[in-house]
Scaffold this active site. Structure first.
Site: not given
Length: 287
Positions: A104-107
């Site tokens: 869950d990095a939301k890059r």
């Protein structure tokens, strides 16, 4: 776009295929691995890399054979600097072959920077490689192209933020009404999933479990996306399995219900964590 069978460089099945098999075998549960400082304290652990490691590996041991996926929250590892990221690398390596991982990095970025993010989270051989990663499309869906292509190449997946449940999200995602930003994201994901054979594509969406009537209000057809739907907000954030059934309707079979604090609060004992995960799974199956 070409259809995809096994990823060309790995022979690995597509992420959508692997996730579909995991859900069929275990049920539609994703457990968030969220080492918040308050949870570490409640578990009797120090807020440092050692506490982070103990927490994360305990959760993985407890739910790794029960959940279809686990979702480490990258920010909570980053806050510990290089030592925290080393723990995340260890967790991802330990999960490999046991349970699917969603970083869950939301890059989200453009050009070579987006390509570098993709390389970090999706390339075989990277220390941070996960089975899938969350992405932010708000520099334009096409800005995600390096990650979309690398994920398809290596049999990995992505989850693109589409309709989040935080109050601020509506100021961007709902703009346009019937032709909303959220609708354009779902339509772009639908087009991407045409490259994948089988019932479930590898380009998923993040849609909050507590979005209520927003799907109907914005006329979003999630069933047509033919991709997995990561639905955070189950449990402590207020959504029940029955709410998921009502909210997602015909798309419910694609939904991966995500619970973090509600399950993690049952630790630090393995049995407590497993019991909480099983209760959530039972609800998801019965709803």
């Amino acid at each position: 776009m070409p259809e995809s069978g096994p990823a060309p460089s790995t022979g690995r099945e597509s992420f959508g295929s692997r996730l579909g098999a995991a859900v069929a075998a275990r049920g539609p549960l994703c457990v968030g691995i969220d080492p918040h400082p308050a949870l570490l304290k409640n578990w009797g652990l120090d807020d440092d890399a050692a506490g982070l490691r103990r927490f994360s590996l305990t959760v993985l041991e407890a739910v790794g054979s029960l959940a279809a996926a686990v979702k480490p929250q990258v920010a909570l590892y980053e806050r510990h600097g290089s030592a925290g990221m080393a723990v995340l690398e260890e967790v991802l390596a330990a999960a490999d072959g046991q349970v699917l991982t969603i970083a869950d990095a939301k890059r989200g970025d453009i050009g070579s920077t987006m390509a570098a993010y993709a390389d970090a989270w999706l390339r075989d051989g990277s220390a941070l490689a996960a089975d899938s990663v969350t992405l932010s499309p708000y520099l334009g869906f096409e800005s995600l192209r390096p990650a979309l292509e690398l994920a398809a190449q290596y049999g990995r997946g992505v989850f693109v933020l589409a309709l989040t449940s935080n109050p601020e999200g509506a100021s961007v995602q709902h703009v346009g009404g019937a032709d909303s930003v959220a609708r354009r994201i779902t339509e772009a994901a639908t087009a991407e999933n045409r490259r994948f054979t089988g019932p479930l594509g590898s380009v998923g969406l993040v849609v909050g479990a507590t979005v209520g009537t927003a799907l109907a209000d914005l006329r979003l057809d999630l069933e047509a996306v033919r991709g997995p739907i990561l639905a955070p907000g189950l449990g402590a954030q207020g959504a029940t399995p029955a709410d998921l059934r009502r909210t997602f309707g015909a798309a419910y079979p694609q939904v991966l219900g995500t619970s973090s604090r509600d399950i993690l609060a049952a630790g630090p004992g393995i049995q407590g964590l497993q019991d909480a995960a099983r209760r959530t799974l039972d609800g998801l199956r019965e709803s």
